[in-house]
Design an enzyme around this catalytic site. Structure first.
Site, mmCIF file in Angstrom:
data_model
loop_
_atom_site.group_PDB
_atom_site.id
_atom_site.type_symbol
_atom_site.label_atom_id
_atom_site.label_comp_id
_atom_site.label_asym_id
_atom_site.label_seq_id
_atom_site.Cartn_x
_atom_site.Cartn_y
_atom_site.Cartn_z
ATOM 1 N N THR A 192 0.830 -1.188 0.000
ATOM 2 C CA THR A 192 0.000 0.000 0.000
ATOM 3 C C THR A 192 0.875 1.253 0.000
ATOM 4 O O THR A 192 2.061 1.205 0.377
ATOM 5 C CB THR A 192 -0.943 -0.003 1.226
ATOM 6 O OG1 THR A 192 -1.920 1.026 1.082
ATOM 7 C CG2 THR A 192 -0.161 0.208 2.519
ATOM 8 N N GLU A 193 0.306 2.368 -0.448
ATOM 9 C CA GLU A 193 1.004 3.661 -0.483
ATOM 10 C C GLU A 193 2.245 3.656 -1.367
ATOM 11 O O GLU A 193 3.204 4.402 -1.123
ATOM 12 C CB GLU A 193 1.388 4.118 0.934
ATOM 13 C CG GLU A 193 0.214 4.273 1.881
ATOM 14 C CD GLU A 193 -0.803 5.308 1.433
ATOM 15 O OE1 GLU A 193 -0.392 6.295 0.788
ATOM 16 O OE2 GLU A 193 -2.002 5.123 1.723
ATOM 17 N N LYS A 235 -0.215 3.452 -6.627
ATOM 18 C CA LYS A 235 -1.099 2.890 -7.654
ATOM 19 C C LYS A 235 -1.994 3.953 -8.266
ATOM 20 O O LYS A 235 -2.205 3.978 -9.481
ATOM 21 C CB LYS A 235 -1.986 1.782 -7.060
ATOM 22 C CG LYS A 235 -1.276 0.521 -6.674
ATOM 23 C CD LYS A 235 -2.259 -0.578 -6.291
ATOM 24 C CE LYS A 235 -3.137 -0.218 -5.114
ATOM 25 N NZ LYS A 235 -2.379 0.017 -3.868
ATOM 26 N N THR A 236 -2.542 4.835 -7.423
ATOM 27 C CA THR A 236 -3.460 5.846 -7.936
ATOM 28 C C THR A 236 -2.732 6.855 -8.808
ATOM 29 O O THR A 236 -3.243 7.270 -9.857
ATOM 30 C CB THR A 236 -4.183 6.559 -6.780
ATOM 31 O OG1 THR A 236 -4.902 5.582 -6.007
ATOM 32 C CG2 THR A 236 -5.172 7.580 -7.299
ATOM 33 N N LYS A 275 -12.196 1.449 -9.364
ATOM 34 C CA LYS A 275 -11.556 1.119 -8.093
ATOM 35 C C LYS A 275 -12.579 0.242 -7.381
ATOM 36 O O LYS A 275 -13.437 0.735 -6.635
ATOM 37 C CB LYS A 275 -11.281 2.401 -7.297
ATOM 38 C CG LYS A 275 -10.696 2.179 -5.911
ATOM 39 C CD LYS A 275 -9.211 2.022 -5.933
ATOM 40 C CE LYS A 275 -8.635 1.976 -4.520
ATOM 41 N NZ LYS A 275 -7.189 1.792 -4.512
ATOM 42 N N SER A 288 -11.111 1.773 0.780
ATOM 43 C CA SER A 288 -11.244 1.956 2.226
ATOM 44 C C SER A 288 -10.653 3.322 2.581
ATOM 45 O O SER A 288 -10.006 3.968 1.763
ATOM 46 C CB SER A 288 -10.540 0.837 2.999
ATOM 47 O OG SER A 288 -9.159 0.814 2.706
ATOM 48 N N ASP A 341 -9.482 8.450 -4.045
ATOM 49 C CA ASP A 341 -8.851 7.774 -5.179
ATOM 50 C C ASP A 341 -9.806 7.694 -6.364
ATOM 51 O O ASP A 341 -9.422 7.941 -7.516
ATOM 52 C CB ASP A 341 -8.399 6.365 -4.787
ATOM 53 C CG ASP A 341 -7.231 6.360 -3.823
ATOM 54 O OD1 ASP A 341 -6.636 7.436 -3.592
ATOM 55 O OD2 ASP A 341 -6.914 5.287 -3.288
ATOM 56 N N GLU A 358 -7.937 -0.483 -10.744
ATOM 57 C CA GLU A 358 -6.919 -0.311 -9.705
ATOM 58 C C GLU A 358 -7.246 -1.178 -8.500
ATOM 59 O O GLU A 358 -8.332 -1.083 -7.932
ATOM 60 C CB GLU A 358 -6.827 1.155 -9.268
ATOM 61 C CG GLU A 358 -5.758 1.387 -8.211
ATOM 62 C CD GLU A 358 -5.816 2.785 -7.609
ATOM 63 O OE1 GLU A 358 -5.458 2.911 -6.425
ATOM 64 O OE2 GLU A 358 -6.219 3.726 -8.314
#
Length: 258
Positions: free
Chosen positions: A32-33, A36-37, A58, A62, A75, A136
């Site tokens: 994560t982080e 991807k976005t 997406k 969350s 996102d 995504e």
């Protein structure tokens, strides 16, 4: 080409049949982080500028914020903006949780399981109204969606070529190699890597040498290298032109099988 029909049973692994579908790409990452976005928004912008109608999805989000109309994913808003996708946000992001947790954990706490039928319906709509669809993921490939399914199961069902967004710094070789191995073992096509937040002027030896080793160890290519720079904030419609230009170094039409 008629829009595909997705099935909750197929996502659960009860059947391996995969209907024909329009071109697309599944974007995952080593963790994560990782970005991807950022990467998905940049690819969407490149494809849109080439004249394609770009759908973005997406499936699960969350850490959503609360608005009058319900939960909203930053996102999803960013994806819609850079793809110029006019569908409602609840189509772009059909499953939403407020707490910034893995979907299975957030779903358990909310007592609201992931609605795979809603995801199926969103993907059908995306395919029906666009030339290419970017999906995504959430977290990494083994992020749990429930007690039995992970993001990898969703990627398998979507069936698109998959790219891995990765970082250039120390530790990336192990995480990237494991992610690429999972993709191949699942029978998916690994399209390549996107290296995000790369500093070309770094004096960090690991960051300077990792690009070559990422390709060598994962037996794939780096499709694009996005620079480390200030002002990268697609959730607030801030994606520097240099980032989009870096993404445009790849032929995304070919990668997506357009």
């Amino acid at each position: 080409m008629p829009p595909p029909t997705f099935s909750r049973h197929s996502i659960s692994g009860e059947t391996s049949s995969q209907p024909a579908r329009k071109p697309g790409l599944f974007i995952t990452a080593t963790d994560t982080e990782i970005g991807k976005t950022v990467v998905t928004c940049a690819i969407a912008a490149v494809l849109r500028r080439s004249g394609l109608r770009v759908g973005v999805c997406k499936p699960i989000g969350s850490g959503c914020r609360v608005e009058r109309e319900g939960l909203v994913s930053d996102d999803a808003e960013a994806l819609a903006h850079y793809a110029d996708c006019r569908l409602a946000l609840d189509v772009i992001n059909p499953v939403r949780y407020r707490e910034p947790l893995a979907p299975a954990v957030a779903a358990e706490r909310k007592k609201e399981p992931v609605d795979f039928e809603a995801i199926d319906a969103s993907l059908e709509r995306m395919h029906a109204e666009h030339d290419v669809v970017l999906v995504e993921g959430v977290g990494g490939l083994l992020t749990p969606l429930d007690t039995k399914r992970t993001v990898l199961d969703l990627a398998k069902r979507v069936g698109f070529p998959t790219i891995v967004v990765t970082r250039p710094v120390l530790g990336t070789l192990n995480h990237t190699a494991m992610t690429c191995r999972l993709i191949r073992e699942a029978g998916l096509r690994l399209a390549g890597l996107v290296l995000n937040r790369y500093n070309a002027d770094t004096d960090d030896l690991a960051e300077a040498t990792n690009p070559r080793w990422l390709m060598q160890q994962s037996s794939t290519k780096i499709l694009a290298t996005l620079p480390e720079m200030p002002g990268v904030d697609p959730q607030n419609a801030k994606l520097p032109e240099a980032v989009i230009e870096a993404a445009a170094m790849a032929d995304w039409r070919k990668v997506c099988d357009v």
